[in-house]
Structure formats: structure tokens, C-alpha cells
Motif scaffolding. Sequence first.
Motif: not given
Length: 279
Positions: A128-129, A176-180, A203-204
Amino acid sequence: MSSVDQYAVFGSPIQHSKSPRIHKLFAEQTGQALEYRAELVPAEQFTAAVKAFFAQGGRGLNCTVPLKELAWDYADKLTERAELSKAVNTLALQEDGSILGDNTDGIGLVTDLRLNHALSLKQKRILILGAGGASRGIIGPLLDQQPQLMTVANRTVEKAVVLAQEFAHKGSVSACGYDDLSGQSFDLILNATSASLSDELPPLVEGLLAEQGSCYDLAYANKATAFVRWGREQQAIKSLDGLGMLVEQAAEAFYLWRGVRPDTTQLIQLLEAERQGVG
Ligand code: ATR
């Protein structure tokens, strides 16, 4: 006061709401006598407007942006799914005069995925974003479908962490964050950010969508949203927007109010055909 049962949707803005049309068609299809209107209600007028509505014989209300949290506060009683989502999109007058608050958004999404698109969630990996109100409304009903795991990713990681903690008792959910997200892949990716409203994307990273995976944007528009387009680029077997969820959450509210379940298939087809004509 009209003798016909009165329903309405409150929100701000409200002029483009499809709810009056959807409920009118449900009423015709099921032979229910009711009237349903849209009313522009800003947050500061919410309490007075709801009181007046029910005092004048109103039977049920839908509440949309920015009123769902206020409706949650207003309700005398809450369904379990509304309690957990901390947002209410449906208020229903009960026989004893109290007001029940429900949230039909999550079940509307699950119905659209499972019944309209034949997407089973059991043992699937779900991403889920976003970690705002839209995410809060869908996490519980999605976890009820027993996915293998669920990850909530958000720009502001702390908000995702809070959500994951609140729903931990319902299943395997992490934050988590997107970078993770690098190196991970998911069978279903749902966009619950408000980025679509400005045709933006979170940011995917590449490779997030598993083979045979699907994408779903909770937002809908006449043209494909940025996230629906991203899903197509990632070769999603289905890259869907939230039109079906809109109709299904309305059907669930209609059922709560009237005890009759409308058929949604034809209406979704009609709305799809109309927007293809527009788009
Ligand atoms: P809603 O009730 O629609 O969920 P919200 O509670 O304001 O609205 O939440 C909006 C969500 O979209 C948040 O998760 C927000 O991320 P932050 O919590 O980090 O602000 C997310 N969001 C909005 N615009 C975004 C963008 N351009 N990229 C990524 N996330 C975005």
C-alpha cells in the motif's frame, strides 16, 4: 418534509459527486422509494448540517472529503471496521434514534478486486502506497482476506509505522519508506496517496511489481491516472482505478440503509462506457 425517505452525501467540494446518480439507479433497480441529494457542507458546518438533516427526517448520509473524521466523531455507535479506520463514510439512522457510523470504503475495494476483477488476495503480497486516511480505510478489510504479507510505504515513514502498529492484530503488516522497497516485489500494489490528484507518482523503484501482478489506484478519473499508467508500463496484468470501488462502497451503504443489495455490474459498465466516451 417529503414523505419519501431522504438520503444525501455531504462534502466539499461536492458538485462532481457521482453518488446521487449511483443511488438513484440503485433505487430504481431495487424498487426502493427514496431520494438522495448532494449538499455542499464545509467542515465547520458539519455538525449543524447533520443535526438538521436527521431532525428533518433524513435516514442516511454519506460523508466524503473533508468530513469522514468528523463523521467518525459524530456517530453514536461504530461498526468494527469504522472504529479501526477512524473514518466514517456512511451514517445510518437506527430504530432507537441513534446514529450508526460505518466505513464501506475498504469492503468496496475488496469487492471490486475479488468479484469484479477476480483478484484473490489470499496469500498474496500486498503493497500500500501512502499512510493517510485513504490507507487507514482499506488496511483492515484487506488484511481480513489473509494476504501473505502487507507493507505500507510512505514518504513520512512514521505515519506508516503508526498504521502498521494499529492493525498488527489483524495480520502481517509492516511499514517502510520508498527507498526501503528496493529488491522487494508484490503481487498487488495499491496507490492510496493523494498524488494522483495532481497527476504525480510516489517515487517507485523498478521491479516492485511481481510477474502476473496487478495495480490499483484508489483515485479515479476520466483519463488513466499517473499510477494506472505506471502499472501498465510495469506490465501489470490489471492496472485499475477506483471507479469500481466507488460503486461498490455505495452499494454497501445502500445495503446498510435499505437491507437490499443492488447489482453493481451494469452500473460499473455504464460508467466505464461513459468515461470512455469522454476520455
Ligand atoms: P487521504 O485522506 O486522501 O489519504 P491524507 O491523509 O492527506 O489524504 O494523506 C495523503 C497521503 O498521500 C499521505 O500518505 C501522503 O504522504 P505523506 O504522509 O508523506 O505526506 C501521500 N502523498 C501525497 N502526495 C504525495 C506524493 N507526491 N508522493 C508520495 N506520497 C504523497
